[in-house]
Design an enzyme around this catalytic site. Structure first.
Site, PDB file in Angstrom:
ATOM      1  N   CYS A  17      12.013   7.460 -56.353  1.00  0.00           N
ATOM      2  CA  CYS A  17      13.301   7.555 -57.764  1.00  0.00           C
ATOM      3  C   CYS A  17      13.252   5.655 -56.767  1.00  0.00           C
ATOM      4  O   CYS A  17      12.326   5.686 -56.442  1.00  0.00           O
ATOM      5  CB  CYS A  17      14.078   7.807 -56.989  1.00  0.00           C
ATOM      6  SG  CYS A  17      14.684   8.069 -55.460  1.00  0.00           S
ATOM      7  N   HIS A  46      13.495  10.877 -46.686  1.00  0.00           N
ATOM      8  CA  HIS A  46      13.219  12.085 -46.044  1.00  0.00           C
ATOM      9  C   HIS A  46      11.589  12.485 -46.644  1.00  0.00           C
ATOM     10  O   HIS A  46      11.412  13.684 -47.220  1.00  0.00           O
ATOM     11  CB  HIS A  46      14.453  13.492 -46.456  1.00  0.00           C
ATOM     12  CG  HIS A  46      15.453  13.036 -45.413  1.00  0.00           C
ATOM     13  ND1 HIS A  46      16.763  14.142 -45.919  1.00  0.00           N
ATOM     14  CD2 HIS A  46      16.211  12.706 -43.937  1.00  0.00           C
ATOM     15  CE1 HIS A  46      17.858  13.232 -44.666  1.00  0.00           C
ATOM     16  NE2 HIS A  46      17.139  12.844 -43.923  1.00  0.00           N
ATOM     17  N   GLU A 132      24.025  11.630 -45.619  1.00  0.00           N
ATOM     18  CA  GLU A 132      24.341  10.811 -47.131  1.00  0.00           C
ATOM     19  C   GLU A 132      26.043  10.872 -46.736  1.00  0.00           C
ATOM     20  O   GLU A 132      26.841  10.158 -47.489  1.00  0.00           O
ATOM     21  CB  GLU A 132      24.233  10.944 -48.447  1.00  0.00           C
ATOM     22  CG  GLU A 132      24.339  10.292 -49.641  1.00  0.00           C
ATOM     23  CD  GLU A 132      23.965  10.554 -51.333  1.00  0.00           C
ATOM     24  OE1 GLU A 132      25.149  10.652 -51.573  1.00  0.00           O
ATOM     25  OE2 GLU A 132      22.698  11.264 -51.197  1.00  0.00           O
ATOM     26  N   SER A 229      14.992  16.854 -46.858  1.00  0.00           N
ATOM     27  CA  SER A 229      15.037  16.023 -48.318  1.00  0.00           C
ATOM     28  C   SER A 229      16.584  17.937 -49.479  1.00  0.00           C
ATOM     29  O   SER A 229      15.743  18.176 -49.599  1.00  0.00           O
ATOM     30  CB  SER A 229      14.273  16.379 -49.353  1.00  0.00           C
ATOM     31  OG  SER A 229      13.846  16.123 -50.303  1.00  0.00           O
TER      32      SER A 229
END
Length: 314
Positions: A17, A46, A132, A229
Site C-alpha cells: 500500500c 511487518h 499501531e 502482519s
C-alpha cells in the site's frame, strides 16, 4: 510431465500500500543521504523479506531507542506509529529522527487527540500489543482511552455515567468484524461519536473486498504475508468467512502444500499490504514447477494513492 492443470485467481489490488511504499522509501533515501548505518525502531513494515533486504543495505533494526549504539546516526520510526514518549526520548538523546508513520495512522492519532481535547473518553477498537495500537494509545494520557478487541468486550464495556464517548479504530482490522463491534457500541451508547471518515485504511478495505470477490470460487486460498502482519492475517479470515474454508497464510517458513493443491481445480492468491510482489511471483513459480498453471487477475478497483516522503530526505 505436468498433467494437473490449476487455475489461479489473482486478487487485485494486493501487496504494497502507499504507506508501506513510503516507509521503505524513507529507509532507502535515508541510507542514500546519511550513509549506513541508519537505525530503525521496530520492523519498518511487518515483512521478513523487506526487513532482511533493508538490513543488507545497511539498516539496523532495534526495538527500543536505548539499544542504539551510535546515537549520532539517524533513527527511523516504523510505519505503525509510535507513542508520544518515543519522540520525547529521541529528543533527550539528541537523536536525528525521521518519522515513517503511515499518514493514515497519523490521521487516527490526531483524531484521538482532538476528541480527547474536546472532553471525550475514547474507545480504540484494535488488537492488544499490536504496535499501531500501542502508538495510538500512547498519544493520550493514561486512563483516557480504552481498548476493545471483540464483540464480547464491546458487550461488557462499562463507562461511568455522564461521560461523552467516542471511538477510533486500528487501520488494519477486518471491516466486517469491526462493523459488528461498532453496532454493539452504538446500541449500548446511542450518542457515541464516530470518526467523520472510516479509520480502516483504503488499502485494507480494498484488499478485503478483492478477496471476498473471489474466495467462494476457490478450492483453496493463499495469502502471502507475515504472521505478525495484522492486515495479512485478516485477509485469511476474510477468505474463510467468504466461502473458502481452506485459506492459509504463506509466510517465510511455510512449505507449499502441493498434495492439497493437487486436489484443487481453482486456487486464490492475494498478499498483505507489506508483502512485495516478488513473493507472490515466487509462490506462483513454485506452483508452475509442479502444475500446468493458468493465471487470471481479477481487479476490483485501481489504487493510485501516493504519500510523499518528508522534505528533509529530498
Amino acid at each position: 510431465m505436468k498433467e494437473k492443470q490449476i487455475k489461479i485467481l489473482l486478487s487485485a489490488p494486493r501487496g504494497f500500500c502507499a504507506g508501506v511504499e513510503r516507509a521503505i522509501e524513507i529507509v532507502e533515501k535515508s541510507l542514500k543521504k546519511f550513509g549506513s548505518p541508519v537505525y530503525v525502531r521496530h520492523e519498518i513494515v511487518h515483512n521478513k523479506y523487506v526487513v532482511d533486504d533493508l538490513r543488507k543495505k545497511g539498516a539496523i533494526f532495534v526495538e527500543e531507542l536505548d539499544e542504539i549504539e551510535d546515537k549520532s546516526r539517524p533513527v527511523i520510526f516504523s510505519a505503525h506509529g509510535v507513542p508520544k514518549s518515543v519522540p520525547a526520548q529521541a529528543d533527550n538523546y539528541n537523536l536525528n529522527y525521521i518519522d515513517a508513520t503511515c499518514p493514515l495512522v497519523s490521521k487516527v492519532h490526531r483524531e484521538a487527540e482532538n476528541l480527547n481535547k474536546a472532553g471525550f473518553h475514547i474507545i480504540l477498537i484494535g488488537h492488544k500489543n499490536h504496535p499501531e495500537v500501542i502508538g495510538t494509545m500512547g498519544q493520550l494520557p493514561v486512563g483516557s482511552i480504552d481498548l476493545i478487541q471483540d464483540k464480547e468486550e464491546a458487550q461488557n464495556y462499562d463507562l461511568e455515567n455522564g461521560r461523552k464517548l467516542a471511538y477510533v479504530t486500528q487501520t488494519t482490522l477486518s471491516v466486517d468484524d469491526t462493523k459488528d463491534i461498532i453496532e454493539i457500541l452504538k446500541k449500548r451508547y446511542p450518542d457515541i461519536k464516530e470518526p467523520s471518515k472510516d479509520d480502516i485504511c483504503y488499502a485494507t478495505t480494498n484488499r478485503q473486498m478483492a478477496v471476498k470477490n473471489i474466495a467462494k470460487k476457490c478450492d483453496m486460498f493463499f495469502v502471502i504475508g507475515s504472521r505478525n502482519s495484522s492486515n495479512s492475517v485478516r485477509l485469511v479470515e476474510v477468505a474463510k468467512n467468504s466461502g473458502c474454508e481452506k485459506a492459509y497464510l504463506v509466510h517465510s517458513e511455510s512449505e507449499v502444500p502441493y498434495d492439497d493443491i493437487n486436489k484443487c481445480s481453482t486456487i486464490g492468491i492475494s498478499s498483505g499490504a507489506s508483502a512485495p510482489d516478488i513473493l507472490v511471483d515466487d509462490f506462483i513459480n513454485q506452483l508452475k514447477q509442479k502444475f500446468s498453471v493458468i493465471t487470471e487477475e481479477i481487479e476490483i478497483i485501481k489504487e493510485n494513492v501516493i504519500f510523499k516522503v518528508p522534505n528533509k530526505l529530498n
